[in-house]
Design a protein around this motif. Structure first.
Motif, PDB file in Angstrom:
ATOM      1  N   PHE A 213      41.306  71.179 -10.017  1.00 34.12           N
ATOM      2  CA  PHE A 213      40.713  72.462 -10.356  1.00 34.12           C
ATOM      3  C   PHE A 213      39.190  72.403 -10.212  1.00 34.12           C
ATOM      4  O   PHE A 213      38.577  73.248  -9.556  1.00 34.12           O
ATOM      5  CB  PHE A 213      41.089  72.856 -11.794  1.00 34.12           C
ATOM      6  N   LEU A 214      38.580  71.383 -10.815  1.00 34.18           N
ATOM      7  CA  LEU A 214      37.114  71.312 -10.803  1.00 34.18           C
ATOM      8  C   LEU A 214      36.573  71.002  -9.412  1.00 34.18           C
ATOM      9  O   LEU A 214      35.549  71.536  -8.997  1.00 34.18           O
ATOM     10  CB  LEU A 214      36.624  70.266 -11.814  1.00 34.18           C
ATOM     11  N   GLN A 215      37.280  70.138  -8.684  1.00 35.44           N
ATOM     12  CA  GLN A 215      36.814  69.800  -7.331  1.00 35.44           C
ATOM     13  C   GLN A 215      36.881  71.011  -6.411  1.00 35.44           C
ATOM     14  O   GLN A 215      36.034  71.190  -5.546  1.00 35.44           O
ATOM     15  CB  GLN A 215      37.668  68.658  -6.753  1.00 35.44           C
ATOM     16  N   LYS A 216      37.895  71.827  -6.631  1.00 35.40           N
ATOM     17  CA  LYS A 216      38.057  72.987  -5.779  1.00 35.40           C
ATOM     18  C   LYS A 216      37.076  74.098  -6.155  1.00 35.40           C
ATOM     19  O   LYS A 216      36.479  74.754  -5.307  1.00 35.40           O
ATOM     20  CB  LYS A 216      39.491  73.502  -5.918  1.00 35.40           C
ATOM     21  N   ARG A 217      36.899  74.257  -7.465  1.00 38.08           N
ATOM     22  CA  ARG A 217      36.072  75.360  -7.953  1.00 38.08           C
ATOM     23  C   ARG A 217      34.605  75.209  -7.544  1.00 38.08           C
ATOM     24  O   ARG A 217      33.960  76.142  -7.103  1.00 38.08           O
ATOM     25  CB  ARG A 217      36.210  75.421  -9.478  1.00 38.08           C
ATOM     26  N   PHE A 218      34.058  73.984  -7.706  1.00 33.28           N
ATOM     27  CA  PHE A 218      32.623  73.836  -7.467  1.00 33.28           C
ATOM     28  C   PHE A 218      32.342  73.184  -6.110  1.00 33.28           C
ATOM     29  O   PHE A 218      32.422  71.978  -5.952  1.00 33.28           O
ATOM     30  CB  PHE A 218      31.977  73.039  -8.595  1.00 33.28           C
ATOM     31  N   CYS A 219      32.007  74.024  -5.138  1.00 37.47           N
ATOM     32  CA  CYS A 219      31.748  73.505  -3.793  1.00 37.47           C
ATOM     33  C   CYS A 219      30.332  72.948  -3.679  1.00 37.47           C
ATOM     34  O   CYS A 219      30.059  72.093  -2.851  1.00 37.47           O
ATOM     35  CB  CYS A 219      31.888  74.612  -2.761  1.00 37.47           C
ATOM     36  N   TYR A 220      29.439  73.484  -4.510  1.00 39.25           N
ATOM     37  CA  TYR A 220      28.035  73.053  -4.436  1.00 39.25           C
ATOM     38  C   TYR A 220      27.578  72.615  -5.815  1.00 39.25           C
ATOM     39  O   TYR A 220      27.549  73.407  -6.752  1.00 39.25           O
ATOM     40  CB  TYR A 220      27.143  74.195  -3.931  1.00 39.25           C
ATOM     41  N   ILE A 221      27.212  71.356  -5.910  1.00 41.87           N
ATOM     42  CA  ILE A 221      26.788  70.834  -7.212  1.00 41.87           C
ATOM     43  C   ILE A 221      25.360  70.324  -7.111  1.00 41.87           C
ATOM     44  O   ILE A 221      25.009  69.606  -6.168  1.00 41.87           O
ATOM     45  CB  ILE A 221      27.731  69.700  -7.669  1.00 41.87           C
ATOM     46  N   MET A 222      24.546  70.737  -8.071  1.00 37.55           N
ATOM     47  CA  MET A 222      23.153  70.278  -8.084  1.00 37.55           C
ATOM     48  C   MET A 222      22.799  69.710  -9.443  1.00 37.55           C
ATOM     49  O   MET A 222      23.260  70.213 -10.465  1.00 37.55           O
ATOM     50  CB  MET A 222      22.220  71.456  -7.789  1.00 37.55           C
ATOM     51  N   VAL A 223      21.985  68.690  -9.470  1.00 38.44           N
ATOM     52  CA  VAL A 223      21.541  68.115 -10.739  1.00 38.44           C
ATOM     53  C   VAL A 223      20.012  68.034 -10.738  1.00 38.44           C
ATOM     54  O   VAL A 223      19.424  67.354  -9.891  1.00 38.44           O
ATOM     55  CB  VAL A 223      22.113  66.691 -10.949  1.00 38.44           C
ATOM     56  N   ASP A 224      19.406  68.733 -11.679  1.00 38.53           N
ATOM     57  CA  ASP A 224      17.943  68.642 -11.841  1.00 38.53           C
ATOM     58  C   ASP A 224      17.666  67.547 -12.875  1.00 38.53           C
ATOM     59  O   ASP A 224      18.535  67.217 -13.674  1.00 38.53           O
ATOM     60  CB  ASP A 224      17.375  69.993 -12.325  1.00 38.53           C
ATOM     61  N   GLU A 225      16.481  66.989 -12.870  1.00 34.36           N
ATOM     62  CA  GLU A 225      16.118  65.908 -13.795  1.00 34.36           C
ATOM     63  C   GLU A 225      17.162  64.787 -13.726  1.00 34.36           C
ATOM     64  O   GLU A 225      17.586  64.235 -14.740  1.00 34.36           O
ATOM     65  CB  GLU A 225      16.021  66.431 -15.245  1.00 34.36           C
ATOM     66  N   TYR A 226      17.558  64.466 -12.511  1.00 33.46           N
ATOM     67  CA  TYR A 226      18.631  63.491 -12.298  1.00 33.46           C
ATOM     68  C   TYR A 226      18.311  62.124 -12.919  1.00 33.46           C
ATOM     69  O   TYR A 226      19.205  61.396 -13.351  1.00 33.46           O
ATOM     70  CB  TYR A 226      18.883  63.343 -10.795  1.00 33.46           C
ATOM     71  N   GLN A 227      17.014  61.798 -12.989  1.00 29.24           N
ATOM     72  CA  GLN A 227      16.660  60.482 -13.545  1.00 29.24           C
ATOM     73  C   GLN A 227      17.088  60.336 -15.003  1.00 29.24           C
ATOM     74  O   GLN A 227      17.155  59.238 -15.521  1.00 29.24           O
ATOM     75  CB  GLN A 227      15.156  60.225 -13.413  1.00 29.24           C
ATOM     76  N   ASP A 228      17.363  61.441 -15.681  1.00 28.21           N
ATOM     77  CA  ASP A 228      17.744  61.365 -17.092  1.00 28.21           C
ATOM     78  C   ASP A 228      19.248  61.301 -17.324  1.00 28.21           C
ATOM     79  O   ASP A 228      19.689  61.254 -18.461  1.00 28.21           O
ATOM     80  CB  ASP A 228      17.183  62.577 -17.856  1.00 28.21           C
ATOM     81  N   THR A 229      20.045  61.316 -16.272  1.00 28.06           N
ATOM     82  CA  THR A 229      21.490  61.250 -16.490  1.00 28.06           C
ATOM     83  C   THR A 229      21.910  59.828 -16.837  1.00 28.06           C
ATOM     84  O   THR A 229      21.292  58.862 -16.401  1.00 28.06           O
ATOM     85  CB  THR A 229      22.286  61.645 -15.222  1.00 28.06           C
ATOM     86  N   ASN A 230      22.962  59.719 -17.647  1.00 27.42           N
ATOM     87  CA  ASN A 230      23.493  58.388 -17.909  1.00 27.42           C
ATOM     88  C   ASN A 230      24.732  58.174 -17.041  1.00 27.42           C
ATOM     89  O   ASN A 230      25.155  59.077 -16.320  1.00 27.42           O
ATOM     90  CB  ASN A 230      23.769  58.192 -19.403  1.00 27.42           C
ATOM     91  N   THR A 231      25.298  56.986 -17.132  1.00 27.26           N
ATOM     92  CA  THR A 231      26.381  56.645 -16.214  1.00 27.26           C
ATOM     93  C   THR A 231      27.587  57.592 -16.312  1.00 27.26           C
ATOM     94  O   THR A 231      28.077  58.058 -15.286  1.00 27.26           O
ATOM     95  CB  THR A 231      26.806  55.180 -16.409  1.00 27.26           C
ATOM     96  N   PRO A 232      28.089  57.894 -17.520  1.00 31.03           N
ATOM     97  CA  PRO A 232      29.226  58.821 -17.574  1.00 31.03           C
ATOM     98  C   PRO A 232      28.904  60.188 -16.942  1.00 31.03           C
ATOM     99  O   PRO A 232      29.751  60.772 -16.262  1.00 31.03           O
ATOM    100  CB  PRO A 232      29.499  58.980 -19.073  1.00 31.03           C
ATOM    101  N   GLN A 233      27.691  60.672 -17.139  1.00 32.74           N
ATOM    102  CA  GLN A 233      27.327  61.956 -16.537  1.00 32.74           C
ATOM    103  C   GLN A 233      27.318  61.852 -15.024  1.00 32.74           C
ATOM    104  O   GLN A 233      27.779  62.741 -14.310  1.00 32.74           O
ATOM    105  CB  GLN A 233      25.951  62.408 -17.043  1.00 32.74           C
ATOM    106  N   TYR A 234      26.799  60.739 -14.536  1.00 34.31           N
ATOM    107  CA  TYR A 234      26.806  60.540 -13.087  1.00 34.31           C
ATOM    108  C   TYR A 234      28.230  60.510 -12.561  1.00 34.31           C
ATOM    109  O   TYR A 234      28.554  61.087 -11.526  1.00 34.31           O
ATOM    110  CB  TYR A 234      26.062  59.254 -12.705  1.00 34.31           C
ATOM    111  N   ARG A 235      29.112  59.837 -13.301  1.00 30.28           N
ATOM    112  CA  ARG A 235      30.494  59.746 -12.816  1.00 30.28           C
ATOM    113  C   ARG A 235      31.161  61.110 -12.783  1.00 30.28           C
ATOM    114  O   ARG A 235      31.983  61.388 -11.906  1.00 30.28           O
ATOM    115  CB  ARG A 235      31.278  58.751 -13.670  1.00 30.28           C
TER     116      ARG A 235
END
Ligand SMILES: Nc1ncnc2c1ncn2[C@@H]1O[C@H](COP(=O)(O)OP(=O)(O)OP(=O)(O)O)[C@@H](O)[C@H]1O
Ligand SMILES: [Mg+2]
Length: 430
Positions: A213-235
């Motif tokens: 569902f999620l892979q199909k729904r979101f064709c374009y994903i963007m992350v701002d302030e990427y340096q602040d993400t932790n590993t689970p968020q990145y995954r």
């Protein structure tokens, strides 16, 4: 109906060449490395509008960031670009509210009922404090806050707190608390802030229906302030982007400020490993500072070992030199700052001045000195709105209205305002 400037040419007109490349590279993974004030957020917001100008469905666009403040800024700037009259909008939010959205949608996949509660920091503390009391351990050595932080660290690092038990005395107690804590949350149909990231991740990893569902729904994903993400968020974003591979992350490794909560600059390197075909765009023109300030900043950050080389420049003038004042103590420092403000405020309004400090405790000597000299000031930040006692009390009442079984909310306000109900009575009732 005003439609904003959803015209490709107009959208691109206000961008420099590198920014334009970042905005128009819409398919495939994209890593934007950029310094402070180089237009990272501008690129994200323009990219969203650009995708919509190209006819992409708003619902297929997801932009995530770390703090509420950054998400709010992103939302305002996108709305400004889009103008009024859009019934459908892209999904712009923090990782945590996105996680909440996923969980509300799929709670039944995890055996939670739909009206689950979200425990905040102070709810968690109450639960942990009770468990510690029951376990009867040394309360100097095991403070609720310390234990809670250890639990969270272990979970974010993906080490199950259960495994901590093998490591030593202290860890054994943490693992024990964690187990009871989990049971309590389960029993009360509640999740905590870490769950808002970790449970959606678990769903994505283990539940095919949710993943599809999620892979199909979101064709374009963007992350701002990427340096602040932790590993689970990145995954989370990595899995969601597996299908379409249109993942764009924007980060500045020099601005990583959340390492204490598991954020990991190395996620920038992980991205390059997981998406080897990624295009890299560097934004190096700064629109906020003078050349002198940029140079001073560069000389400081260039000493960092783990960083991507980039050097900001600006077309602004050189500007005034930066002054380094080494103060004897905090009084001397406060006096120096206050005198400078007095001297310079003859030419400009006080609203043009800002004083930064590293920890809240440092505001005191500054505030005292400014007050003594009759310089008016405003402390920004301080206690956050939702952390204020009266706000929390009202929220607890609302939680009870919504869910009369919410024990934590009940305990918070059963005696607010005071009506002579003691701990003993409460204990008997619960
Ligand atoms: N091409 C441009 N032309 C004119 N102004 C620009 C351009 N790009 C960015 N700016 C301006 O520079 C400022 C910083 O932009 P923005 O907030 O997007 O940068 P950022 O890299 O996200 O900053 P931060 O590091 O604080 O997150 C904004 O006022 C923005 O309008
Ligand atoms: Mg920004």
């Amino acid at each position: 109906m005003k439609r904003g400037i959803l015209n490709r040419e107009e959208l691109l007109a206000g961008l420099n060449e590198a920014q334009r490349e970042a905005v128009t590279t819409t398919s495939g993974p994209l890593l934007i490395l950029a310094g402070a004030g180089s237009g990272k957020t501008r690129v994200i917001t323009h990219r969203i509008a650009y995708l919509m100008a190209m006819g992409e469905e708003p619902e297929s666009i997801l932009a995530l960031t770390f703090t509420n403040k950054a998400a709010q800024e992103m939302r305002e700037r996108v709305m400004h670009l889009l103008g009024q009259g859009w019934r459908r909008s892209p999904f712009l939010s923090t990782f945590h509210s996105f996680g909440l959205w996923v969980l509300r949608r799929f709670a039944h996949h995890m055996d939670y009922s739909l009206d689950f509660n979200v425990y905040d920091d102070s709810d968690q503390l109450v639960v942990v404090r009770d468990i510690l009391k029951e376990l009867n351990v040394d309360d100097k050595r095991f403070t609720p806050r310390g234990v809670l932080a250890a639990m969270s660290r272990a979970r974010v690092a993906q080490g199950d707190p259960d495994e901590l038990a093998a490591e030593g005395d202290w860890e054994r107690v943490v693992a024990q608390v964690y187990q009871q804590y989990r049971e309590f949350l389960r029993l009360h149909n509640a999740v905590d802030f870490d769950d808002l990231i970790l449970l959606p991740l678990k769903l994505l990893e283990e539940d095919e229906l949710v993943r599809n569902f999620l892979q199909k729904r979101f064709c374009y994903i963007m992350v701002d302030e990427y340096q602040d993400t932790n590993t689970p968020q990145y995954r989370i974003v990595r899995i969601m982007a597996e299908k379409h591979r249109n993942l764009c992350v924007v980060g500045d490794d020099d601005q990583a400020i959340y390492s204490w909560r598991g954020a990991d600059v190395r996620n920038i390197f992980l991205f390059e490993r997981d998406f080897p075909e990624a295009k890299v765009v560097r934004l190096e023109e700064n629109y906020r500072s003078t050349q002198t300030i940029l140079e001073v900043a560069w000389h400081v950050v260039k000493e960092n070992t783990l960083r991507k080389e980039k050097r900001l420049y600006t077309s602004k003038p050189k500007g005034e030199p930066v002054v380094l004042y080494v103060a004897r103590d905090e009084r001397d420092e406060a006096n120096y700052v206050a005198s400078k403000i007095q001297e310079l405020s003859r030419e400009r309004p006080l609203s043009h001045f800002a004083v930064f400090y590293r920890t809240n405790a440092q505001s005191r000597p500054l505030e005292e000195t400014l007050a003594r000299r009759g310089i008016s000031y405003r402390v920004v930040g301080g206690l956050r709105f939702y952390d204020r006692r009266e706000v929390k009390d009202v929220v607890a009442y609302l939680r009870l209205v919504e869910n009369p079984d919410d024990v934590l909310a009940f305990r918070r306000v059963v005696n607010v305002p005071r009506r002579g109900i003691g701990d003993k009575t409460v204990e008997r009732v619960l």
